[in-house]
Write a protein that holds these residues in place. Structure first.
Motif, mmCIF file in Angstrom:
data_model
loop_
_atom_site.group_PDB
_atom_site.id
_atom_site.type_symbol
_atom_site.label_atom_id
_atom_site.label_comp_id
_atom_site.label_asym_id
_atom_site.label_seq_id
_atom_site.Cartn_x
_atom_site.Cartn_y
_atom_site.Cartn_z
ATOM 1 N N PHE A 1 0.828 -1.205 0.000
ATOM 2 C CA PHE A 1 0.000 0.000 0.000
ATOM 3 C C PHE A 1 0.861 1.254 0.000
ATOM 4 N N ARG A 2 1.996 1.192 0.700
ATOM 5 C CA ARG A 2 2.923 2.328 0.718
ATOM 6 C C ARG A 2 3.472 2.592 -0.688
ATOM 7 N N ILE A 3 3.802 1.526 -1.402
ATOM 8 C CA ILE A 3 4.350 1.670 -2.750
ATOM 9 C C ILE A 3 3.320 2.312 -3.678
ATOM 10 N N VAL A 4 2.094 1.777 -3.639
ATOM 11 C CA VAL A 4 1.014 2.327 -4.465
ATOM 12 C C VAL A 4 0.732 3.782 -4.076
ATOM 13 N N GLY A 5 0.713 4.027 -2.758
ATOM 14 C CA GLY A 5 0.503 5.393 -2.262
ATOM 15 C C GLY A 5 1.580 6.338 -2.765
ATOM 16 N N GLY A 6 2.813 5.868 -2.769
ATOM 17 C CA GLY A 6 3.932 6.672 -3.268
ATOM 18 C C GLY A 6 3.761 7.045 -4.731
ATOM 19 N N VAL A 7 3.279 6.075 -5.535
ATOM 20 C CA VAL A 7 3.042 6.324 -6.968
ATOM 21 C C VAL A 7 1.924 7.359 -7.147
ATOM 22 N N ALA B 1 -4.028 8.729 5.186
ATOM 23 C CA ALA B 1 -4.630 8.436 6.489
ATOM 24 C C ALA B 1 -4.398 6.982 6.890
ATOM 25 N N ILE B 2 -4.579 6.065 5.940
ATOM 26 C CA ILE B 2 -4.409 4.636 6.225
ATOM 27 C C ILE B 2 -2.960 4.307 6.555
ATOM 28 N N VAL B 3 -2.026 4.843 5.762
ATOM 29 C CA VAL B 3 -0.600 4.551 5.966
ATOM 30 C C VAL B 3 -0.094 5.160 7.277
ATOM 31 N N VAL C 1 8.362 9.791 -2.659
ATOM 32 C CA VAL C 1 9.605 9.003 -2.725
ATOM 33 C C VAL C 1 9.854 8.285 -1.395
ATOM 34 N N GLU C 2 9.627 8.991 -0.280
ATOM 35 C CA GLU C 2 9.803 8.395 1.051
ATOM 36 C C GLU C 2 8.846 7.216 1.244
ATOM 37 N N PHE C 3 7.587 7.406 0.883
ATOM 38 C CA PHE C 3 6.582 6.345 1.011
ATOM 39 C C PHE C 3 6.951 5.142 0.148
ATOM 40 N N PHE C 4 7.350 5.399 -1.088
ATOM 41 C CA PHE C 4 7.663 4.331 -2.040
ATOM 42 C C PHE C 4 8.800 3.446 -1.534
ATOM 43 N N PHE C 5 9.892 4.076 -1.124
ATOM 44 C CA PHE C 5 11.056 3.290 -0.697
ATOM 45 C C PHE C 5 10.884 2.674 0.685
ATOM 46 N N SER C 6 10.071 3.307 1.550
ATOM 47 C CA SER C 6 9.805 2.708 2.865
ATOM 48 C C SER C 6 8.964 1.439 2.715
ATOM 49 N N GLY C 7 8.192 1.351 1.628
ATOM 50 C CA GLY C 7 7.436 0.134 1.344
ATOM 51 C C GLY C 7 8.243 -0.885 0.564
ATOM 52 N N LEU C 8 9.131 -0.408 -0.293
ATOM 53 C CA LEU C 8 9.924 -1.297 -1.161
ATOM 54 C C LEU C 8 11.035 -2.030 -0.403
#
Length: 211
Positions: A76-82, A132-134, A194-201
């Motif tokens: 979800f973090r990755i999708v959110g980042g996108v 909100a979810i993340v 970018v922070e959200f994407f890599f924190s999920g990846l």
């Protein structure tokens, strides 16, 4: 204390840039042209209140959605980042709002525009819901949950004040000033993306190598 302050700052900046009240403001003015000042204030209040309730509901129900659909928080973090990155790109180019309303359709929204499209999806869009979810997942203590809800309430209240004073703000800032503010917020959204994407990846790649 420092961790809570950082979390609170992240909540405030991310929600403000994703809700983007300055981007919603010109569309709000267009859609409420035929309303009196009293009705315009009532519309802004209702839209803000509905947005707050929806964001809080998604923050609470996020975990249930993850379990029901078998979705991991990291995915979800990755999708959110996108999603955030794409929104930030639009804001960086000063493209106002995600909802396009034709002139001949404006009157159709007057009866109850506070629910849709103002509250959903303009104020409470996919970016704010995802955020909100993340962030609720990151709120590992009662104090952080309170910080998160307080940040949402503050940003929604600021949004209400901006919509309420939209005609005055546009006169002061002008279209150029609004575009500059949107570009700055777009840059912040892209950094958060970018922070959200890599924190999920990172955890996903780590798990792949461990297996």
């Amino acid at each position: 204390m420092n961790d809570s302050f950082t979390f609170g700052l992240l909540c405030l900046t991310s929600f403000f840039t994703l809700i983007n009240p300055l981007g919603t403001m010109p569309i709000f003015l267009t859609m409420t042209t035929d309303l009196t000042e009293k009705d315009r204030a009532k519309t802004a209040k209702k839209a803000s209140l509905v947005s707050f309730i929806i964001i809080i509901c998604f923050a609470f129900s996020g975990q249930l959605l993850f379990k029901f659909f078998g979705i991991s928080v990291n995915s979800f973090r990755i999708v959110g980042g996108v999603i955030f990155f794409m929104m930030g790109m639009d804001m960086l180019q000063a493209r106002l709002g995600s909802v396009k309303i034709k002139k001949n359709e404006v009157l159709n929204y007057v009866n109850d525009i506070s629910i849709t499209p103002l509250a959903i999806p303009m104020i409470c869009g996919p970016g704010a819901i995802t955020n909100a979810i993340v962030l609720m997942e990151d709120a590992t203590s009662i104090s952080k949950i309170l910080i998160l809800f307080s940040a949402i309430a503050i940003v929604v209240f600021i949004t209400y004040l901006i919509l309420l004073s939209s005609s005055k703000i546009i006169k002061v800032l002008g279209q150029t000033g609004i575009n500059v503010m949107m570009r700055l917020m777009g840059l912040i959204v892209m950094v958060i993306a970018v922070e959200f994407f890599f924190s999920g990846l990172k955890p996903i790649i780590k798990d792949m190598f461990q297996k």
